[in-house]
Design a protein around this motif. Structure first.
Motif, PDB file in Angstrom:
ATOM      1  N   LEU A   1       1.359  -5.837   4.144  1.00  0.00           N
ATOM      2  CA  LEU A   1       2.428  -6.827   4.172  1.00  0.00           C
ATOM      3  C   LEU A   1       1.891  -8.172   3.696  1.00  0.00           C
ATOM      4  CD1 LEU A   1       3.923  -6.008   7.694  1.00  0.00           C
ATOM      5  CD2 LEU A   1       4.704  -5.133   5.495  1.00  0.00           C
ATOM      6  N   ASP A   2       2.782  -9.022   3.174  1.00  0.00           N
ATOM      7  CA  ASP A   2       2.376 -10.350   2.746  1.00  0.00           C
ATOM      8  C   ASP A   2       2.407 -11.309   3.935  1.00  0.00           C
ATOM      9  OD1 ASP A   2       5.025 -10.751   3.223  1.00  0.00           O
ATOM     10  OD2 ASP A   2       5.591 -11.128   1.147  1.00  0.00           O
ATOM     11  N   ILE A   3       2.171 -12.595   3.670  1.00  0.00           N
ATOM     12  CA  ILE A   3       2.091 -13.564   4.759  1.00  0.00           C
ATOM     13  C   ILE A   3       3.438 -13.773   5.440  1.00  0.00           C
ATOM     14  CG2 ILE A   3       0.129 -14.770   3.745  1.00  0.00           C
ATOM     15  CD1 ILE A   3       2.063 -16.861   2.662  1.00  0.00           C
ATOM     16  N   HIS A   4       4.528 -13.406   4.774  1.00  0.00           N
ATOM     17  CA  HIS A   4       5.857 -13.542   5.357  1.00  0.00           C
ATOM     18  C   HIS A   4       6.323 -12.265   6.045  1.00  0.00           C
ATOM     19  CE1 HIS A   4       6.284 -17.392   3.391  1.00  0.00           C
ATOM     20  NE2 HIS A   4       5.963 -16.845   2.234  1.00  0.00           N
ATOM     21  N   GLY A   5       5.457 -11.246   6.106  1.00  0.00           N
ATOM     22  CA  GLY A   5       5.808 -10.003   6.774  1.00  0.00           C
ATOM     23  C   GLY A   5       6.598  -9.036   5.917  1.00  0.00           C
ATOM     24  N   ARG A   6       6.720  -9.303   4.620  1.00  0.00           N
ATOM     25  CA  ARG A   6       7.441  -8.403   3.720  1.00  0.00           C
ATOM     26  C   ARG A   6       6.470  -7.411   3.084  1.00  0.00           C
ATOM     27  NH1 ARG A   6      10.147 -13.433   2.359  1.00  0.00           N
ATOM     28  NH2 ARG A   6       8.633 -13.741   0.708  1.00  0.00           N
ATOM     29  N   PRO A   7       6.936  -6.172   2.791  1.00  0.00           N
ATOM     30  CA  PRO A   7       6.035  -5.177   2.193  1.00  0.00           C
ATOM     31  C   PRO A   7       5.591  -5.580   0.793  1.00  0.00           C
ATOM     32  CG  PRO A   7       8.307  -4.379   2.203  1.00  0.00           C
ATOM     33  CD  PRO A   7       8.293  -5.647   3.017  1.00  0.00           C
ATOM     34  N   ILE A   8       4.363  -5.231   0.470  1.00  0.00           N
ATOM     35  CA  ILE A   8       3.798  -5.515  -0.853  1.00  0.00           C
ATOM     36  C   ILE A   8       4.023  -4.292  -1.738  1.00  0.00           C
ATOM     37  CG2 ILE A   8       1.695  -6.063  -2.126  1.00  0.00           C
ATOM     38  CD1 ILE A   8       0.639  -7.439   0.374  1.00  0.00           C
ATOM     39  N   PHE A   9       4.702  -4.495  -2.862  1.00  0.00           N
ATOM     40  CA  PHE A   9       4.991  -3.418  -3.799  1.00  0.00           C
ATOM     41  C   PHE A   9       3.933  -3.399  -4.906  1.00  0.00           C
ATOM     42  CE2 PHE A   9       9.078  -4.429  -1.863  1.00  0.00           C
ATOM     43  CZ  PHE A   9       9.532  -3.170  -1.523  1.00  0.00           C
ATOM     44  N   PRO A  10       3.688  -2.198  -5.465  1.00  0.00           N
ATOM     45  CA  PRO A  10       4.272  -0.895  -5.132  1.00  0.00           C
ATOM     46  C   PRO A  10       3.677  -0.280  -3.867  1.00  0.00           C
ATOM     47  CG  PRO A  10       2.669  -0.649  -6.894  1.00  0.00           C
ATOM     48  CD  PRO A  10       2.759  -2.118  -6.624  1.00  0.00           C
ATOM     49  N   ILE A  11       4.484   0.567  -3.214  1.00  0.00           N
ATOM     50  CA  ILE A  11       4.061   1.288  -2.016  1.00  0.00           C
ATOM     51  C   ILE A  11       3.690   2.701  -2.434  1.00  0.00           C
ATOM     52  CG2 ILE A  11       4.729   2.059   0.281  1.00  0.00           C
ATOM     53  CD1 ILE A  11       6.801  -0.215   0.297  1.00  0.00           C
ATOM     54  N   SER A  12       2.435   3.064  -2.301  1.00  0.00           N
ATOM     55  CA  SER A  12       1.944   4.372  -2.728  1.00  0.00           C
ATOM     56  C   SER A  12       1.874   5.308  -1.533  1.00  0.00           C
ATOM     57  CB  SER A  12       0.558   4.227  -3.370  1.00  0.00           C
ATOM     58  OG  SER A  12       0.079   5.480  -3.808  1.00  0.00           O
ATOM     59  N   LEU A  13       2.553   6.458  -1.661  1.00  0.00           N
ATOM     60  CA  LEU A  13       2.582   7.477  -0.600  1.00  0.00           C
ATOM     61  C   LEU A  13       2.331   8.840  -1.226  1.00  0.00           C
ATOM     62  CD1 LEU A  13       5.799   6.182   1.193  1.00  0.00           C
ATOM     63  CD2 LEU A  13       3.467   5.870   2.001  1.00  0.00           C
ATOM     64  N   GLY A  14       1.085   9.081  -1.620  1.00  0.00           N
ATOM     65  CA  GLY A  14       0.740  10.342  -2.277  1.00  0.00           C
ATOM     66  C   GLY A  14       1.274  10.377  -3.697  1.00  0.00           C
ATOM     67  N   ASP A  15       2.020  11.448  -4.033  1.00  0.00           N
ATOM     68  CA  ASP A  15       2.628  11.550  -5.360  1.00  0.00           C
ATOM     69  C   ASP A  15       3.805  10.605  -5.541  1.00  0.00           C
ATOM     70  OD1 ASP A  15       0.822  13.495  -6.046  1.00  0.00           O
ATOM     71  OD2 ASP A  15       2.149  15.174  -5.561  1.00  0.00           O
ATOM     72  N   LEU A  16       4.293  10.050  -4.440  1.00  0.00           N
ATOM     73  CA  LEU A  16       5.444   9.143  -4.473  1.00  0.00           C
ATOM     74  C   LEU A  16       4.974   7.693  -4.493  1.00  0.00           C
ATOM     75  CD1 LEU A  16       8.565   8.652  -4.151  1.00  0.00           C
ATOM     76  CD2 LEU A  16       8.135   8.620  -1.684  1.00  0.00           C
ATOM     77  N   THR A  17       5.574   6.887  -5.369  1.00  0.00           N
ATOM     78  CA  THR A  17       5.304   5.451  -5.439  1.00  0.00           C
ATOM     79  C   THR A  17       6.638   4.721  -5.512  1.00  0.00           C
ATOM     80  OG1 THR A  17       3.234   5.868  -6.634  1.00  0.00           O
ATOM     81  CG2 THR A  17       4.095   3.621  -6.656  1.00  0.00           C
ATOM     82  N   VAL A  18       6.853   3.791  -4.592  1.00  0.00           N
ATOM     83  CA  VAL A  18       8.115   3.047  -4.518  1.00  0.00           C
ATOM     84  C   VAL A  18       7.878   1.634  -5.036  1.00  0.00           C
ATOM     85  CG1 VAL A  18       9.944   2.200  -2.999  1.00  0.00           C
ATOM     86  CG2 VAL A  18       8.887   4.429  -2.568  1.00  0.00           C
ATOM     87  N   TYR A  19       8.742   1.205  -5.970  1.00  0.00           N
ATOM     88  CA  TYR A  19       8.608  -0.105  -6.593  1.00  0.00           C
ATOM     89  C   TYR A  19       9.668  -1.096  -6.111  1.00  0.00           C
ATOM     90  CZ  TYR A  19       5.366   2.104  -9.820  1.00  0.00           C
ATOM     91  OH  TYR A  19       4.284   2.776 -10.354  1.00  0.00           O
ATOM     92  N   SER A  20      10.793  -0.603  -5.604  1.00  0.00           N
ATOM     93  CA  SER A  20      11.845  -1.494  -5.116  1.00  0.00           C
ATOM     94  C   SER A  20      12.705  -0.743  -4.124  1.00  0.00           C
ATOM     95  CB  SER A  20      12.703  -2.003  -6.275  1.00  0.00           C
ATOM     96  OG  SER A  20      13.782  -2.773  -5.801  1.00  0.00           O
ATOM     97  N   LEU A  21      13.110  -1.447  -3.042  1.00  0.00           N
ATOM     98  CA  LEU A  21      13.980  -0.847  -2.031  1.00  0.00           C
ATOM     99  C   LEU A  21      15.452  -1.043  -2.355  1.00  0.00           C
ATOM    100  CD1 LEU A  21      12.128  -1.886   1.245  1.00  0.00           C
ATOM    101  CD2 LEU A  21      12.060   0.325   0.088  1.00  0.00           C
TER     102      LEU A  21
END
Length: 340
Positions: A139-159
């Motif tokens: 997470l960043d200093i404001h508590g928001r997730p840092i993109f991209p989020i890597s989860l194995g074969d899955l990578t999330v770039y935007s919610l």
């Protein structure tokens, strides 16, 4: 003599006046000097106080950021039903006439006895519901997730953004935010033996959302569907006609059903306005390396999600079916030739 005496007298009076003025200015000077010293001391004390307050502000900001980060990580564990019960309990303290006050003591005792018998006759339900394991993400200093989020074969770039005014953009278990974007590694459309990267998007399609899966090798031919499963089934058929036997799992392929991503989407603004969605319960893993063993095993062994599982599944099934009936396995043999 009189002139000499007058001049001496004039000089003495003049000198006396000058001495009085000097004494007057000396007193003023001493007062000013004292005031300056007091102001310097007060200024130094104020500077010390300001520096102390600044240190307290820095520590308070650090503590606030830490609490904010912790709050963002624990938002999935908040049970909205408990908030409702608390609000109901708070409202019950208002002076509302209680119907039990008008009942007789005998009727209250009978009712209590009946409730006790009902509680004994009914089987006890487990109070704890199944919680999904959420992985820790940076997470960043404001508590928001840092993109991209890597989860194995899955990578999330935007919610994306939650759409609350259209019912088709969510179900009881899933939310389809517009602007969601992820990628997953899977078998290529041109050659099933090769890996390729697929980009999954959720777009605004009007009344219903528009789901797209685009291959890096076929950018001008997106696979479109009105649901994740429809989009995923078209992908499987496009790779090989034999893959239509696989049950499509579009939400898993897109990643919107992954506990970590689902928790982040559920924490997005606008989810409380969703009419049909039922908030899920999540549990934070103890460390970032911990994974849900059930979810991890399902993804690793699902031929519709994992490239390696796809090859293992059809290699084993083809070898087993060839021994039993060679005539009824023409499609499986064709796919085995593709991946061999």
């Amino acid at each position: 003599m009189s002139n000499a005496y007058g001049t001496t007298y004039f000089r003495e009076t003049y000198n006396h006046k000058e001495l009085q003025e000097n004494l007057k200015y000396k007193k003023k000077y001493k007062k000013l000097k004292k005031l300056v010293k007091e102001m310097v001391v007060e200024n130094a004390a104020l500077c010390d106080q300001v520096s102390e307050v600044q240190d307290n502000l820095v520590s308070a900001k650090k503590e606030r950021l830490m609490l904010l980060k912790r709050l963002c990580q624990l938002q999935g564990e908040m049970d909205p039903s408990s908030l409702l019960t608390k609000s109901q309990m708070g409202s019950s303290s208002s002076p509302v006439p209680n119907s039990d006050a008008f009942l007789s003591k005998k009727s209250i005792k009978k009712r209590n006895n009946i409730e006790i018998l009902d509680c004994k006759s009914k089987p006890k339900k487990l109070s704890k519901t199944a919680r999904k394991v959420v992985q820790l993400i940076p997470l960043d200093i404001h508590g928001r997730p840092i993109f991209p989020i890597s989860l194995g074969d899955l990578t999330v770039y935007s919610l994306g953004d939650v759409v609350a005014d259209r019912l088709a953009y969510h179900t009881e278990d899933l939310i389809f935010p517009v602007g969601y974007c992820s990628t997953r590694v899977y078998a290529s459309l041109k050659d099933a033996r090769m890996k390729t990267l697929y980009t999954c998007k959720i777009l605004d399609g009007g009344i219903k959302p528009r789901f797209e899966i685009v291959s890096d090798t076929e950018l001008d031919q997106p696979l479109v569907g009105s649901s994740p499963d429809e989009c995923h089934s078209r992908l499987l058929v496009a790779i090989s006609s034999t893959l239509n036997l696989i049950t499509p799992k579009g939400a898993d392929f897109f990643g919107i059903s992954h506990p970590t991503i689902q928790n982040l989407i559920q924490s997005s603004p606008g989810t409380r306005k969703l009419f049909n969605y039922k908030p899920q319960k999540f549990e934070i893993s103890k460390s970032s390396a911990d994974k849900d063993p059930i979810l991890f095993a399902e993804e690793e062994n699902d031929p519709g999600l994992s490239f390696e599982a796809l090859h293992r599944h059809y290699a084993l099934s083809t070898a087993h079916n060839i021994k039993q009936e060679s005539s009824n396995n023409h499609e499986l043999i064709n796919f085995q030739e593709l991946i061999s």
